[in-house]
Design a protein around this motif. Structure first.
Motif, PDB file in Angstrom:
ATOM      1  N   PRO A 207     -13.934 -18.489  31.896  1.00 19.56           N
ATOM      2  CA  PRO A 207     -13.721 -19.149  32.704  1.00 19.56           C
ATOM      3  C   PRO A 207     -12.832 -17.909  33.747  1.00 19.56           C
ATOM      4  CG  PRO A 207     -13.759 -21.195  31.825  1.00 19.56           C
ATOM      5  CD  PRO A 207     -14.404 -19.808  30.666  1.00 19.56           C
ATOM      6  N   ALA A 208     -12.926 -17.909  35.146  1.00 19.04           N
ATOM      7  CA  ALA A 208     -12.252 -16.607  35.998  1.00 19.04           C
ATOM      8  C   ALA A 208     -10.768 -16.838  35.723  1.00 19.04           C
ATOM      9  CB  ALA A 208     -12.670 -16.275  36.651  1.00 19.04           C
ATOM     10  N   ARG A 209      -9.392 -16.986  35.189  1.00 20.55           N
ATOM     11  CA  ARG A 209      -8.299 -17.106  34.942  1.00 20.55           C
ATOM     12  C   ARG A 209      -6.484 -15.329  35.139  1.00 20.55           C
ATOM     13  NH1 ARG A 209      -4.447 -21.015  35.312  1.00 20.55           N
ATOM     14  NH2 ARG A 209      -2.591 -20.748  34.335  1.00 20.55           N
ATOM     15  N   LEU A 210      -6.432 -15.222  36.023  1.00 25.33           N
ATOM     16  CA  LEU A 210      -5.854 -14.378  36.328  1.00 25.33           C
ATOM     17  C   LEU A 210      -4.371 -13.961  35.348  1.00 25.33           C
ATOM     18  CD1 LEU A 210      -6.093 -10.996  37.582  1.00 25.33           C
ATOM     19  CD2 LEU A 210      -5.262 -11.405  39.480  1.00 25.33           C
ATOM     20  N   GLY A 211      -3.938 -13.432  34.616  1.00 28.78           N
ATOM     21  CA  GLY A 211      -2.850 -13.412  34.916  1.00 28.78           C
ATOM     22  C   GLY A 211      -2.028 -12.190  34.678  1.00 28.78           C
ATOM     23  N   ASN A 212      -0.667 -12.082  35.257  1.00 32.11           N
ATOM     24  CA  ASN A 212       0.658 -11.182  35.168  1.00 32.11           C
ATOM     25  C   ASN A 212       0.081 -10.990  37.012  1.00 32.11           C
ATOM     26  OD1 ASN A 212       2.678 -10.378  34.449  1.00 32.11           O
ATOM     27  ND2 ASN A 212       1.823  -7.631  33.963  1.00 32.11           N
ATOM     28  N   ALA A 213      -0.338 -11.679  37.410  1.00 34.02           N
ATOM     29  CA  ALA A 213      -0.606 -11.528  38.875  1.00 34.02           C
ATOM     30  C   ALA A 213       0.871 -11.032  39.097  1.00 34.02           C
ATOM     31  CB  ALA A 213      -0.520 -13.062  39.611  1.00 34.02           C
ATOM     32  N   GLU A 214       2.253 -11.070  38.677  1.00 35.87           N
ATOM     33  CA  GLU A 214       2.786 -11.043  39.444  1.00 35.87           C
ATOM     34  C   GLU A 214       3.651  -9.072  39.730  1.00 35.87           C
ATOM     35  OE1 GLU A 214       3.819 -11.964  34.757  1.00 35.87           O
ATOM     36  OE2 GLU A 214       3.056 -13.032  37.018  1.00 35.87           O
ATOM     37  N   ALA A 215       2.735  -8.646  38.893  1.00 35.80           N
ATOM     38  CA  ALA A 215       2.831  -7.217  38.938  1.00 35.80           C
ATOM     39  C   ALA A 215       2.371  -7.196  40.272  1.00 35.80           C
ATOM     40  CB  ALA A 215       1.646  -6.538  38.310  1.00 35.80           C
ATOM     41  N   VAL A 216       1.077  -7.782  40.885  1.00 33.31           N
ATOM     42  CA  VAL A 216       0.856  -6.814  42.120  1.00 33.31           C
ATOM     43  C   VAL A 216       1.904  -7.926  42.843  1.00 33.31           C
ATOM     44  CG1 VAL A 216      -0.728  -6.673  44.024  1.00 33.31           C
ATOM     45  CG2 VAL A 216      -1.292  -6.506  41.403  1.00 33.31           C
ATOM     46  N   LEU A 217       2.617  -9.126  42.733  1.00 34.52           N
ATOM     47  CA  LEU A 217       3.258  -9.673  43.822  1.00 34.52           C
ATOM     48  C   LEU A 217       4.554  -9.480  43.753  1.00 34.52           C
ATOM     49  CD1 LEU A 217       1.500 -13.637  43.561  1.00 34.52           C
ATOM     50  CD2 LEU A 217       1.377 -11.930  44.563  1.00 34.52           C
ATOM     51  N   GLY A 218       5.208  -8.648  42.904  1.00 33.87           N
ATOM     52  CA  GLY A 218       6.714  -7.639  42.713  1.00 33.87           C
ATOM     53  C   GLY A 218       6.879  -6.787  43.460  1.00 33.87           C
ATOM     54  N   ASP A 219       5.036  -6.162  43.747  1.00 31.05           N
ATOM     55  CA  ASP A 219       5.779  -4.365  44.236  1.00 31.05           C
ATOM     56  C   ASP A 219       5.458  -5.119  45.556  1.00 31.05           C
ATOM     57  OD1 ASP A 219       4.899  -1.822  44.805  1.00 31.05           O
ATOM     58  OD2 ASP A 219       4.205  -1.635  42.710  1.00 31.05           O
ATOM     59  N   GLU A 220       6.814  -4.265  46.184  1.00 30.50           N
ATOM     60  CA  GLU A 220       6.160  -4.286  47.369  1.00 30.50           C
ATOM     61  C   GLU A 220       5.313  -3.461  48.479  1.00 30.50           C
ATOM     62  OE1 GLU A 220       9.968  -0.606  48.296  1.00 30.50           O
ATOM     63  OE2 GLU A 220      10.844  -3.061  48.852  1.00 30.50           O
ATOM     64  N   ASP A 221       4.965  -2.159  47.706  1.00 27.76           N
ATOM     65  CA  ASP A 221       3.457  -1.889  48.388  1.00 27.76           C
ATOM     66  C   ASP A 221       2.393  -2.149  47.923  1.00 27.76           C
ATOM     67  OD1 ASP A 221       6.157  -0.215  49.159  1.00 27.76           O
ATOM     68  OD2 ASP A 221       6.059   1.014  47.365  1.00 27.76           O
ATOM     69  N   ALA A 222       2.045  -3.434  46.900  1.00 28.88           N
ATOM     70  CA  ALA A 222       1.354  -3.423  46.406  1.00 28.88           C
ATOM     71  C   ALA A 222       0.777  -4.722  47.061  1.00 28.88           C
ATOM     72  CB  ALA A 222       0.874  -4.017  44.993  1.00 28.88           C
ATOM     73  N   SER A 223      -0.996  -5.304  47.319  1.00 30.97           N
ATOM     74  CA  SER A 223      -1.556  -6.282  48.309  1.00 30.97           C
ATOM     75  C   SER A 223      -2.800  -6.867  47.185  1.00 30.97           C
ATOM     76  CB  SER A 223      -2.047  -6.532  49.567  1.00 30.97           C
ATOM     77  OG  SER A 223      -0.348  -5.841  50.354  1.00 30.97           O
ATOM     78  N   LEU A 224      -2.315  -8.053  46.899  1.00 31.03           N
ATOM     79  CA  LEU A 224      -3.540  -9.245  45.960  1.00 31.03           C
ATOM     80  C   LEU A 224      -4.880  -9.214  46.969  1.00 31.03           C
ATOM     81  CD1 LEU A 224      -4.757  -8.987  42.969  1.00 31.03           C
ATOM     82  CD2 LEU A 224      -3.059 -11.019  42.997  1.00 31.03           C
ATOM     83  N   HIS A 225      -6.204  -8.401  46.207  1.00 30.91           N
ATOM     84  CA  HIS A 225      -7.450 -10.131  46.981  1.00 30.91           C
ATOM     85  C   HIS A 225      -8.299 -10.145  46.136  1.00 30.91           C
ATOM     86  CE1 HIS A 225      -6.325  -8.116  51.000  1.00 30.91           C
ATOM     87  NE2 HIS A 225      -5.845  -7.605  50.515  1.00 30.91           N
ATOM     88  N   TRP A 226      -8.030 -12.086  45.519  1.00 36.85           N
ATOM     89  CA  TRP A 226      -8.775 -12.962  44.911  1.00 36.85           C
ATOM     90  C   TRP A 226      -9.846 -12.975  45.030  1.00 36.85           C
ATOM     91  CZ3 TRP A 226      -9.001 -12.637  39.885  1.00 36.85           C
ATOM     92  CH2 TRP A 226      -9.482 -13.606  39.142  1.00 36.85           C
ATOM     93  N   TYR A 227     -11.395 -12.607  44.685  1.00 42.28           N
ATOM     94  CA  TYR A 227     -12.187 -13.123  45.191  1.00 42.28           C
ATOM     95  C   TYR A 227     -12.374 -14.530  44.974  1.00 42.28           C
ATOM     96  CZ  TYR A 227     -12.930  -8.328  45.914  1.00 42.28           C
ATOM     97  OH  TYR A 227     -12.754  -6.957  46.150  1.00 42.28           O
ATOM     98  N   GLY A 228     -12.106 -15.495  44.255  1.00 41.12           N
ATOM     99  CA  GLY A 228     -12.137 -16.781  43.716  1.00 41.12           C
ATOM    100  C   GLY A 228     -13.539 -17.059  43.348  1.00 41.12           C
ATOM    101  N   LYS A 229     -14.112 -16.188  42.380  1.00 37.71           N
ATOM    102  CA  LYS A 229     -15.447 -16.139  41.209  1.00 37.71           C
ATOM    103  C   LYS A 229     -14.406 -17.571  39.919  1.00 37.71           C
ATOM    104  CE  LYS A 229     -17.056 -11.885  42.603  1.00 37.71           C
ATOM    105  NZ  LYS A 229     -17.717 -10.384  42.617  1.00 37.71           N
TER     106      LYS A 229
END
Length: 386
Positions: A322-344
């Motif tokens: 099962p898909a579960r992304l961890g440590n997403a704050e690495a992207v969300l806390g970076d002011e120059d980065a954007s995350l796109h999760w595909y929902g698989k």
């Protein structure tokens, strides 16, 4: 042309991540999306108006889709071109890109022949039906890339071959009729996202693609090459559009060799992974452009906002789970980065689970800052699958 909002309903054959991002781009334009996909609760289903569950060659599912929409498109080459043509005629709908374009592109041999006959530069190639044909191709070209004529993606269906003794094994690996293409010693791979609208053509700046194990890992904008090469790449992309019918976005993969020459690797008749950078990095995303184009609406600007790197987030597990992304704050806390999760729902080894973009400053910069690619890789490498 008069455009009203809310707009029409768009039917999309395919409900993977491309269908998901098409639906996200369509919503602000007042366009609703209905997708057809065989996987219940496919990635596009949370953001599309509705999903019809059915195979990509299911006549009943195609008719149900056609009855509910005002125009048709597709986000996967597995869509049945003949069925698209039939339901479009039966329900008096436009379907874009044209089904004949899908038929041409989905067979790599047919695609290469059409480009070659039109004078578009392509690497030397030949048809391969069996191991003897492959050995003959090796005699002619030396090293070759053996490609399944249909169904290959993300490096699947592509096998490099240098030794005639490996011919039987290589043919078994591609699993059917194939095409052998001379191995191109390229300096870099570029891709141009080109848009054919109603009487107008737009091209995004060429991106530089970085692959590993035949899978796209990053796309870099601006590409680290000369203005002359970039101009040549755009010209070849426009020549490619002359061979295709119908409106929409086309992902055109190109080889740049050491002497600066350009040849076409492959074409995708839809938004392309190497164009995902356009969501944050361009004035109008490739997904919005596709919606506009297939509906016959005016196209948006393809201007680069700023230096941008897109990095694919691939499954790093050893076996499906099962898909579960961890440590997403690495992207969300970076002011120059954007995350796109595909929902698989399931993560698999090297499966594309999402992507991230990192943007730089200064749209007038001539080159991507050296640390922008490293930044994107560092952020991606901090992500985990739990």
């Amino acid at each position: 042309m008069t455009v009203t909002v809310p707009g029409p309903t768009l039917g999309v054959v395919g409900g993977g991540q491309l269908g998901r991002m098409l639906a996200e781009a369509a919503a602000p334009l007042g366009v609703e999306v209905v997708v057809l996909d065989p996987t219940p609760e496919c990635p596009a289903s949370p953001v599309a108006r509705d999903q019809i569950v059915g195979d990509f060659d299911d006549p009943d599912a195609f008719r149900e889709l056609a009855a509910r929409v005002d125009a048709l498109t597709f986000e996967i080459e597995l869509a049945d071109a003949e069925l698209l043509d039939d339901v479009a005629a039966a329900f008096d709908l436009s379907v874009n890109p044209a089904p004949e374009t899908l038929s041409m592109i989905e067979d790599k041999l047919v695609q290469k022949r059409a480009l070659d006959e039109a004078g578009v530069p392509v690497p030397p190639f030949r048809r391969v039906d069996d191991a003897d044909d492959l050995r003959a191709a090796l005699d002619e070209f030396g090293s070759v890339m053996l490609k399944a004529r249909t169904g290959g993606y993300d490096g699947r269906g592509n096998v490099p071959v240098t030794d005639p003794d490996d011919a039987e094994e290589a043919m078994a690996a591609v699993g059917g009729p194939a095409m052998a293409e001379t191995f191109v010693d390229f300096e870099r791979e570029l891709s141009v996202i080109a848009v054919q609208g109603e009487g107008e053509i737009r091209t995004f700046p060429a991106g530089e693609n970085v692959h590993e194990e035949e899978i796209l890992r990053e796309t870099i904008l601006p590409a680290r090459t000369t203005d002359e090469v970039l101009s040549r790449a755009e010209g070849v992309a426009r020549d490619v559009l002359d061979t295709l019918s119908g409106r929409g976005v086309f992902g055109i993969e190109l080889f740049e060799t050491a002497d600066g020459s350009i040849s076409v690797n492959e074409i995708a008749p839809r938004p392309h992974n190497s164009g995902h950078w356009t969501i944050e990095g361009a004035r109008t995303s490739q997904f919005e452009q596709h919606v506009r184009a297939v509906l016959g609406w005016p196209l948006g600007s393809t201007r680069l906002r700023c230096p941008t790197v897109m990095a694919n987030v691939l499954g790093t597990v050893d076996e499906p789970r099962p898909a579960r992304l961890g440590n997403a704050e690495a992207v969300l806390g970076d002011e120059d980065a954007s995350l796109h999760w595909y929902g698989k729902e399931e993560v698999r080894p090297l499966r594309k689970m999402g992507h991230l973009t990192v943007t730089g400053n200064g749209a007038g910069d001539d080159h991507v800052p050296r640390d922008l690619l490293a930044h994107a890789r560092d952020v991606r490498d901090a992500l985990t699958f739990e």
